[in-house]
Design an enzyme around this catalytic site. Structure first.
Site, PDB file in Angstrom:
ATOM      1  N   GLU A   1       2.906  -8.228   7.407  1.00 10.13           N
ATOM      2  CA  GLU A   1       1.608  -8.773   7.014  1.00 10.13           C
ATOM      3  C   GLU A   1       1.677  -9.837   5.923  1.00 10.13           C
ATOM      4  OE1 GLU A   1      -0.724  -5.322   5.999  1.00 10.13           O
ATOM      5  OE2 GLU A   1      -0.928  -4.683   8.065  1.00 10.13           O
TER       6      GLU A   1
ATOM      7  N   ASP B   1       0.814  -1.203   0.000  1.00 12.75           N
ATOM      8  CA  ASP B   1       0.000   0.000   0.000  1.00 12.75           C
ATOM      9  C   ASP B   1       0.857   1.267   0.000  1.00 12.75           C
ATOM     10  OD1 ASP B   1      -2.279   1.650   0.262  1.00 12.75           O
ATOM     11  OD2 ASP B   1      -2.141   1.580   2.455  1.00 12.75           O
TER      12      ASP B   1
ATOM     13  N   TYR C   1      -6.942  -3.081  12.938  1.00 17.28           N
ATOM     14  CA  TYR C   1      -7.752  -1.993  12.375  1.00 17.28           C
ATOM     15  C   TYR C   1      -9.225  -2.121  12.737  1.00 17.28           C
ATOM     16  CZ  TYR C   1      -3.701  -0.236   9.879  1.00 17.28           C
ATOM     17  OH  TYR C   1      -2.487   0.314   9.585  1.00 17.28           O
TER      18      TYR C   1
HETATM   19  C1  E9O Z   1       0.052  -2.184   5.986  1.00 20.53           C
HETATM   20  C2  E9O Z   1       0.239  -0.760   5.571  1.00 20.53           C
HETATM   21  O1  E9O Z   1       1.248  -0.691   4.619  1.00 20.53           O
HETATM   22  N1  E9O Z   1      -1.087  -2.324   6.844  1.00 20.53           N
HETATM   23  C3  E9O Z   1      -2.312  -1.784   6.223  1.00 20.53           C
HETATM   24  C4  E9O Z   1      -2.138  -0.277   6.050  1.00 20.53           C
HETATM   25  C5  E9O Z   1      -3.381   0.458   5.559  1.00 20.53           C
HETATM   26  O2  E9O Z   1      -3.548   1.637   5.886  1.00 20.53           O
HETATM   27  C6  E9O Z   1      -1.058  -0.164   5.016  1.00 20.53           C
HETATM   28  O3  E9O Z   1      -0.844   1.155   4.600  1.00 20.53           O
HETATM   29  O4  E9O Z   1      -4.168  -0.100   4.841  1.00 20.53           O
HETATM   30  C7  E9O Z   1      -3.519  -2.212   6.908  1.00 20.53           C
HETATM   31  C8  E9O Z   1      -3.876  -3.614   6.571  1.00 20.53           C
HETATM   32  C9  E9O Z   1      -5.111  -3.957   7.272  1.00 20.53           C
HETATM   33  C10 E9O Z   1      -5.703  -5.225   6.791  1.00 20.53           C
HETATM   34  C11 E9O Z   1      -6.970  -5.485   7.555  1.00 20.53           C
HETATM   35  C12 E9O Z   1      -7.945  -6.249   6.788  1.00 20.53           C
HETATM   36  C13 E9O Z   1      -9.174  -6.441   7.595  1.00 20.53           C
HETATM   37  C14 E9O Z   1     -10.272  -6.971   6.781  1.00 20.53           C
HETATM   38  C15 E9O Z   1     -11.527  -7.024   7.529  1.00 20.53           C
END
Ligand code: E9O
Length: 601
Positions: A415, A177, A469
């Site tokens: 991740e 991302d 999150y």
């Molecule tokens: C990695 C980061 O590079 N983590 C992401 C960040 C984001 O803002 C990204 O910028 O998206 C979050 C990943 C969250 C995945 C959760 C999925 C839940 C699905 C219900």
């Protein structure tokens, strides 16, 4: 390859090749015409129209050309340089701080090196091809294509429906991302060493009572080393100890001044010594700090004292320059980290410039040093070629950063799909390899986003790192479920692993200046409420096994174009220009009060 940072000394000269280079993208339909036409054999200007491109910088945001911003494939750089006449009996080395992603380098039309990987330094001796009188030309071809076996992994997607796409149409698919900025991102140096030279220095420290114990190992090359002299010099310039004729040894620093993390209280963070090494006249000054790191089942200890990470996740990212090295940006970022009261950052999601890491050492900011292993999500990313490359990258990264006191943890990935059966053997191997190459035996981890119920790889880590999150990607808008869900998750991880935990990401996209009350997603109010709910849960576990929190993200940053992204990821507590959102003030209030509380140290 050994890769000491190029430093001036009585026996070494460093010359910069930074500046404006000639630049040309190979936009041919085959994407390969530059190799057919052998662009390295003549000045780029002789192959066609060239642009002026700054080095260091990403090339993407420099021009007004959308095709170049989004370019996938080979770009070419060249420039002229001269070698001082008095370098005649020296080894002459050409060094790149990094080039993203794959690079081939020629000097005067002769290939001198290649490098696979976008975030780590590479270098080569060029004596055999360089002119000592008259001009020289260095040509660099850089390819930013990400494939299933690169780190980060990616793939190309080809379109064959000629009713919908031009012939030969393809796009780069990313599994991460952030924008895939490319080019020569860091310094280009020419430097010299004598023929017999210091090749590498490894320093491992420990503490015994009030003394610092410094184990060092020097390797040399280019002939039998003559006289050896090793001294430890304090920050104030006092020679503390001196040793003769031992390439490997142990020295004691009586009444040592330890390297401590930054706190907002008056203290003396980041104290650095220098190991001055002289091998038959080749002199190299290697900075180091004396500190220890340990992990118990509930704590992270620095110098034997519990450390709680008040952290931020970062990116190398800014307007115009993209991921290019910029001293003004580095200084501003460290000032803003201190303004926030932060004591720690993670190099999400790739190794940062050496010049950034230097500041972390000097200012006492603790670092979780992360590899470019981000987005290892597809089954094909776990194959033997990927694994071998990942191990090479870990070797290079540890080799580069091994002497840094700021680095307390290695993160091998972010991740990954650690619920896939393939992940088990893969991470067992990468993590064991990383432990193996680090003589200081720092804790090793990867950053998980999987569930504690189905993850197969966290069993190998020394400290658990988890991204969460709740209230953003799940239960969007429902901050009222955050405490419940986060608590259950922390307890869940804890029931499977008796290891301390860091929440390495939590965050909500926020458009600065957007307000709505009661709070609504994307507003400053929402980001504040969202973060406050996480903070309440952190406070509950802070005194138990939670040893750190890191907000996603320090600042807004650019991403690929996506309906979920409004000109980039807006989860910064600062804007991309490094000005605070309301959440910046919220985080500052929290971090300052925690970093002033005596329970931490
Ligand atoms: C990695 C980061 O590079 N983590 C992401 C960040 C984001 O803002 C990204 O910028 O998206 C979050 C990943 C969250 C995945 C959760 C999925 C839940 C699905 C219900």
């Amino acid at each position: 390859q050994r890769i000491l940072y190029p430093r001036d000394s009585e026996s070494r000269t460093v010359k910069t090749l930074d500046g404006m280079w000639n630049f040309r993208a190979d936009a041919s339909s085959s994407r390969n015409q530059s190799f057919v036409d052998q662009w390295w054999t003549k000045p780029l200007e002789a192959t066609g129209p060239v642009l002026t491109m700054p080095v260091p910088s990403s090339y993407n945001d420099i021009t007004t050309d959308k095709n170049l911003r989004d370019f996938v494939g080979w770009v070419w750089y060249d420039r002229e340089f001269f070698v001082p006449a008095n370098w005649i009996n020296q080894r002459i080395i050409l060094r790149f701080g990094s080039a993203h992603y794959y690079a081939i380098v020629w000097v005067n039309g002769q290939q001198v090196m290649t490098h696979d990987g976008g975030h780590l330094p590479f270098e080569g001796a060029i004596n055999a091809v360089v002119n000592l009188s008259g001009p020289n030309r260095v040509t660099v071809a850089v390819n930013n294509t990400l494939l299933p076996t690169t780190l980060p992994p990616g793939s190309l997607s080809f379109q064959h429906d000629v009713k919908r796409y031009p012939v030969g149409y393809f796009t780069q698919q990313l599994q991460m991302d952030f924008f895939n900025y490319a080019g020569i991102h860091r310094h280009v140096h020419l430097y010299t060493t004598p023929q017999t030279y210091i090749d590498d220095i490894t320093i491992v420290t420990s503490i015994s009572g009030g003394d610092g114990i410094v184990n060092y190992e020097i390797t040399t090359a280019g002939g039998a080393p003559g006289a050896v002299q090793v001294s430890v010099v304090s920050k104030e310039g006092r020679t503390v100890v001196q040793l003769y004729n031992q390439l490997q040894g142990t020295v004691t620093i009586p009444n040592v001044r330890l390297w401590w993390p930054y706190t907002s209280m008056p203290s003396d963070p980041g104290y650095m010594y220098t190991l001055v090494v002289n091998v038959s006249g080749d002199i190299y000054r290697q900075p180091f700090g004396v500190r220890t790191v340990a992990v118990t089942d509930t704590q992270l200890l620095i110098n034997g004292r519990p450390f709680y990470c008040l952290g931020v996740d970062k990116h190398e990212d800014a307007d115009i320059r993209g991921k290019g090295l910029d001293y003004a940006l580095i200084a501003r970022d460290f000032n803003m980290m201190k303004w926030l009261g932060a004591n720690c950052f993670r190099t999400s999601h790739y190794p940062y410039a050496e010049e950034i890491m230097d500041q972390a050492d000097l200012q006492g900011i603790v670092v979780i040093d992360e590899s470019p292993g981000v987005g290892i999500s597809q089954v094909q990313n776990f194959g033997p070629i990927s694994l071998a490359h990942h191990k090479d990258v870990m070797t290079e990264m540890v080799q580069r950063d091994k002497n840094r006191p700021s680095v307390i943890i290695w993160s091998v990935a972010n991740e990954p799909s650690s619920y896939l059966p393939e992940a088990e053997a893969y991470f067992r191997d990468v993590i064991a390899h990383t432990r193996d190459v680090d003589k200081a035996k720092r804790p090793v981890t990867f950053v998980a986003s999987a569930d504690y119920t189905n993850d197969v790889a966290t069993q190998f880590v020394d400290i658990l790192c988890v991204n969460r999150y709740y209230g953003w990607y799940s239960d969007t808008g429902h901050t009222e479920v955050i405490q419940l869900q986060l608590s259950a998750d922390l307890e869940g991880w804890r029931s499977v692993h008796q290891k301390p935990i860091i929440i390495t990401e939590y965050g909500a996209d926020t458009v600065p200046g957007l307000h709505e009350y009661p709070e609504f997603v994307f507003t400053e109010e929402y980001q504040n409420t969202f973060m406050s709910e996480y903070h309440k849960t952190f406070d509950k576990y802070r005194t138990q096994f939670l040893v750190g929190e890191m907000v996603w993200n320090f600042a807004d940053f650019m991403t690929t174009q996506d309906v979920r992204r409004v000109v980039g990821n807006k989860k910064g507590v600062l804007t991309r220009q490094r000005q605070p959102k309301a959440a910046g003030h919220l985080l500052r209030a929290r971090y300052l009060s925690l970093s002033n509380s005596t329970t931490l140290y």
